[in-house]
Structures are given as structure tokens and as C-alpha cells.
Write a protein that holds these residues in place. Structure first.
Motif, PDB file in Angstrom:
ATOM      1  N   GLY A   1       0.824  -1.195   0.000  1.00  0.00           N
ATOM      2  CA  GLY A   1       0.000   0.000   0.000  1.00  0.00           C
ATOM      3  C   GLY A   1       0.858   1.245   0.000  1.00  0.00           C
ATOM      4  O   GLY A   1       2.081   1.196   0.136  1.00  0.00           O
ATOM      5  N   GLU A   2       0.224   2.398  -0.157  1.00  0.00           N
ATOM      6  CA  GLU A   2       0.971   3.638  -0.145  1.00  0.00           C
ATOM      7  C   GLU A   2       1.428   3.944   1.266  1.00  0.00           C
ATOM      8  O   GLU A   2       0.763   3.624   2.231  1.00  0.00           O
ATOM      9  CB  GLU A   2       0.085   4.778  -0.654  1.00  0.00           C
ATOM     10  N   SER A   3       2.544   4.608   1.392  1.00  0.00           N
ATOM     11  CA  SER A   3       3.044   4.899   2.729  1.00  0.00           C
ATOM     12  C   SER A   3       3.863   6.173   2.710  1.00  0.00           C
ATOM     13  O   SER A   3       4.361   6.606   1.685  1.00  0.00           O
ATOM     14  CB  SER A   3       3.887   3.743   3.256  1.00  0.00           C
ATOM     15  N   VAL A   4       3.962   6.760   3.859  1.00  0.00           N
ATOM     16  CA  VAL A   4       4.837   7.903   4.061  1.00  0.00           C
ATOM     17  C   VAL A   4       5.810   7.505   5.147  1.00  0.00           C
ATOM     18  O   VAL A   4       5.398   7.061   6.205  1.00  0.00           O
ATOM     19  CB  VAL A   4       4.046   9.147   4.492  1.00  0.00           C
ATOM     20  N   GLY A   5       7.075   7.629   4.910  1.00  0.00           N
ATOM     21  CA  GLY A   5       8.038   7.204   5.920  1.00  0.00           C
ATOM     22  C   GLY A   5       9.154   8.194   6.100  1.00  0.00           C
ATOM     23  O   GLY A   5       9.352   9.083   5.290  1.00  0.00           O
ATOM     24  N   LEU A   6       9.879   8.053   7.178  1.00  0.00           N
ATOM     25  CA  LEU A   6      10.992   8.928   7.508  1.00  0.00           C
ATOM     26  C   LEU A   6      12.272   8.127   7.507  1.00  0.00           C
ATOM     27  O   LEU A   6      12.296   6.956   7.870  1.00  0.00           O
ATOM     28  CB  LEU A   6      10.779   9.567   8.871  1.00  0.00           C
ATOM     29  N   HIS A   7      13.384   8.751   7.052  1.00  0.00           N
ATOM     30  CA  HIS A   7      14.630   8.023   6.951  1.00  0.00           C
ATOM     31  C   HIS A   7      15.211   7.689   8.319  1.00  0.00           C
ATOM     32  O   HIS A   7      15.799   6.619   8.493  1.00  0.00           O
ATOM     33  CB  HIS A   7      15.627   8.834   6.149  1.00  0.00           C
ATOM     34  N   LEU A   8      15.110   8.603   9.296  1.00  0.00           N
ATOM     35  CA  LEU A   8      15.748   8.401  10.582  1.00  0.00           C
ATOM     36  C   LEU A   8      14.733   8.615  11.688  1.00  0.00           C
ATOM     37  O   LEU A   8      14.006   9.583  11.696  1.00  0.00           O
ATOM     38  CB  LEU A   8      16.907   9.388  10.777  1.00  0.00           C
ATOM     39  N   PRO A   9      14.695   7.752  12.680  1.00  0.00           N
ATOM     40  CA  PRO A   9      13.766   7.961  13.784  1.00  0.00           C
ATOM     41  C   PRO A   9      14.227   9.031  14.762  1.00  0.00           C
ATOM     42  O   PRO A   9      13.415   9.605  15.452  1.00  0.00           O
ATOM     43  CB  PRO A   9      13.713   6.588  14.446  1.00  0.00           C
ATOM     44  N   THR A  10      15.530   9.283  14.886  1.00  0.00           N
ATOM     45  CA  THR A  10      16.024  10.284  15.828  1.00  0.00           C
ATOM     46  C   THR A  10      17.072  11.156  15.153  1.00  0.00           C
ATOM     47  O   THR A  10      17.783  10.711  14.260  1.00  0.00           O
ATOM     48  CB  THR A  10      16.652   9.627  17.071  1.00  0.00           C
ATOM     49  N   LEU A  11      17.167  12.383  15.617  1.00  0.00           N
ATOM     50  CA  LEU A  11      18.160  13.328  15.117  1.00  0.00           C
ATOM     51  C   LEU A  11      18.579  14.235  16.265  1.00  0.00           C
ATOM     52  O   LEU A  11      17.727  14.818  16.923  1.00  0.00           O
ATOM     53  CB  LEU A  11      17.576  14.165  13.974  1.00  0.00           C
ATOM     54  N   SER A  12      19.886  14.326  16.503  1.00  0.00           N
ATOM     55  CA  SER A  12      20.406  15.219  17.536  1.00  0.00           C
ATOM     56  C   SER A  12      21.272  16.285  16.876  1.00  0.00           C
ATOM     57  O   SER A  12      22.121  15.957  16.054  1.00  0.00           O
ATOM     58  CB  SER A  12      21.245  14.432  18.554  1.00  0.00           C
ATOM     59  N   VAL A  13      21.051  17.529  17.251  1.00  0.00           N
ATOM     60  CA  VAL A  13      21.823  18.635  16.681  1.00  0.00           C
ATOM     61  C   VAL A  13      22.236  19.588  17.792  1.00  0.00           C
ATOM     62  O   VAL A  13      21.565  19.685  18.827  1.00  0.00           O
ATOM     63  CB  VAL A  13      21.037  19.405  15.607  1.00  0.00           C
ATOM     64  N   GLN A  14      23.325  20.278  17.576  1.00  0.00           N
ATOM     65  CA  GLN A  14      23.774  21.288  18.517  1.00  0.00           C
ATOM     66  C   GLN A  14      22.928  22.551  18.360  1.00  0.00           C
ATOM     67  O   GLN A  14      22.554  22.925  17.240  1.00  0.00           O
ATOM     68  CB  GLN A  14      25.238  21.634  18.273  1.00  0.00           C
ATOM     69  N   GLU A  15      22.660  23.177  19.481  1.00  0.00           N
ATOM     70  CA  GLU A  15      21.941  24.445  19.445  1.00  0.00           C
ATOM     71  C   GLU A  15      22.666  25.429  18.533  1.00  0.00           C
ATOM     72  O   GLU A  15      23.893  25.577  18.599  1.00  0.00           O
ATOM     73  CB  GLU A  15      21.843  25.013  20.871  1.00  0.00           C
ATOM     74  N   GLY A  16      21.913  26.057  17.656  1.00  0.00           N
ATOM     75  CA  GLY A  16      22.502  27.017  16.733  1.00  0.00           C
ATOM     76  C   GLY A  16      22.803  26.441  15.369  1.00  0.00           C
ATOM     77  O   GLY A  16      22.921  27.191  14.383  1.00  0.00           O
TER      78      GLY A  16
END
Lengths: 115, 111
Positions: B1-16
Motif C-alpha cells: 500500500g501507499e506509505s509515508v516514511g521517515l529516513h531516521l527515527p532520531t536526530l540530535s543537533v547542537q543548538e545554533g
């Protein structure tokens, strides 16, 4: 505030209980939705109402019974639920334009726990 | 069936720093896409949308890019702030005309 209000915010119910979730929108929208959000799963569309008429029922078990008395109010009646029905239940509303594309505005949800 | 998905479940980034959250969709008939932000204990909140006749749209500190050729959507957040920490969902409004959501990416902003 998004203009969509859900009550109660939290609900704990036994498997033999009957309870109802309420949703009210003050945005003048004509479409309302119930979504189920379980941990680590995409939001699952349950029901869609357009102008008080149900237009979509995504194979939802009959222990979930929606009611839409007018375009501003939506209920979800619950009875004989199972523990796996525990989830965050989200109500949303939208006002589809001519092209049919519009964002949905969500309430804060009701956190349901079935014991 | 059709689906919408995301490559990564988590993402951490530095402020700024800038954040980029990706989303793949498979319904080629989808012509409208939305990014939502969901903070803990709250319902999803609209961030930005884009129609299929566009490939880029900018908002305040956010930019959405749409690549219809590879059915890919991305959300860029400039100068990420602690208040940006949340789960981000992409959604498509294809056929039938109802929103289909991806599973979400948890963005964590590190001090």
C-alpha cells in the motif's frame, strides 16, 4: 491553542466500562477527524466527518463508535475496550478548499489507558 | 500500500546548528504535503505546507523542499533552538484526500 479542544485529557477505564471522548472546534471548519496515536507508530486515521456525515471509517472495530451532532462537535464512544486500545486519541478539524488540500488543526488529545 | 516514511527515527543537533529532517513518500498522486511538530503531551502543530507545483517554500526559520522525481520531502530548520526539540511528522494529502502521516522523527537539540 489551536481552536480544537478535547476532553478529558486523560482517561483510565476498565475493559467493561463505557466512556466517551469529546472534541469541540471553534474554527468554523466543516470536517472533523479522529486519529489514534500509538507509541512508535504513525498516526492512524479512524473516522472522518464532513458536514456531520461520516465519510470514512478505516476498518475501526465496533467498540469505537463516533458521533457528530453538528459541525463543531465530535464524540468517540468507547465500550468493552481492550488493553491494546490504550493510546493517544487525537481530534482534528479542517476546512477543505476547492482543491481539497488543507491542513488539519489538532487538539491536545486524550491519553487513554485501558486496564 | 501507499506509505509515508521517515529516513531516521532520531536526530540530535547542537543548538545554533541547522537541522534537516527527511521524509520519503510513495503515493505519486499526492499533491499536498505538510510538516507537523508535536511536543510532548501536545497534539501535532502545523509548521509549513507545500503544494506539488512548488519545489521550495520558506517560513520563519523553516524551509520545506519537495523533490517529486524521487518522492522526497525535507524540512530544514535554521539556527535550531531548544524549543525546537519535538517529534516532526510529514503528512501527505493524496488520494483519497485525507492526511497520511509518517512515523515521525524525534529531534533533540543539544546545549
Amino acid at each position: 491553542e489551536t481552536g480544537v479542544t478535547q476532553t478529558p485529557r486523560h482517561l483510565v477505564m476498565g475493559m467493561t466500562n463505557k466512556k466517551s471522548l469529546k472534541c469541540e472546534q471553534h474554527l468554523g471548519h466543516n470536517a472533523m477527524y479522529w486519529y489514534k496515536q500509538s507509541a512508535k507508530k504513525p498516526l492512524e486515521l479512524m473516522f472522518v466527518y464532513n458536514f456531520k456525515e461520516q465519510t470514512e471509517n478505516n476498518s475501526v472495530p465496533s467498540r469505537f463508535s463516533p458521533e457528530c451532532p453538528n459541525s463543531s462537535h465530535l464524540f468517540l464512544h468507547l465500550h468493552t475496550l481492550q488493553p491494546e486500545d490504550s493510546a493517544l486519541y487525537l481530534c482534528a478539524s479542517s476546512h477543505p478548499n476547492i482543491g481539497g488540500n488543507t491542513e488539519a488543526f489538532f487538539g491536545q488529545g486524550t491519553r487513554l489507558t485501558v486496564v | 500500500g501507499e506509505s509515508v516514511g521517515l529516513h531516521l527515527p532520531t536526530l540530535s543537533v547542537q543548538e545554533g546548528d541547522n537541522s534537516i529532517i527527511n521524509c520519503a513518500y510513495s503515493n505519486s498522486a499526492s499533491d499536498y504535503f505538510i510538516w507537523y511538530k508535536q511536543e510532548s503531551g501536545k497534539g501535532p502543530q502545523f509548521i509549513i505546507d507545500i503544494r506539488s507545483n512548488m519545489d521550495k517554500r520558506q517560513g520563519q526559520r523553516v524551509t520545506v523542499l519537495l523533490n517529486k522525481t524521487v518522492k522526497h520531502l525535507s524540512l530544514q530548520i535554521a539556527a535550531t533552538q531548544p524549543g525546537d526539540s519535538a517529534v516532526y511528522f510529514c503528512a501527505e494529502n493524496g488520494l483519497p484526500r485525507q492526511l497520511t502521516f509518517g512515523s515521525g522523527t524525534q529531534l533533540t537539540v543539544l546545549p
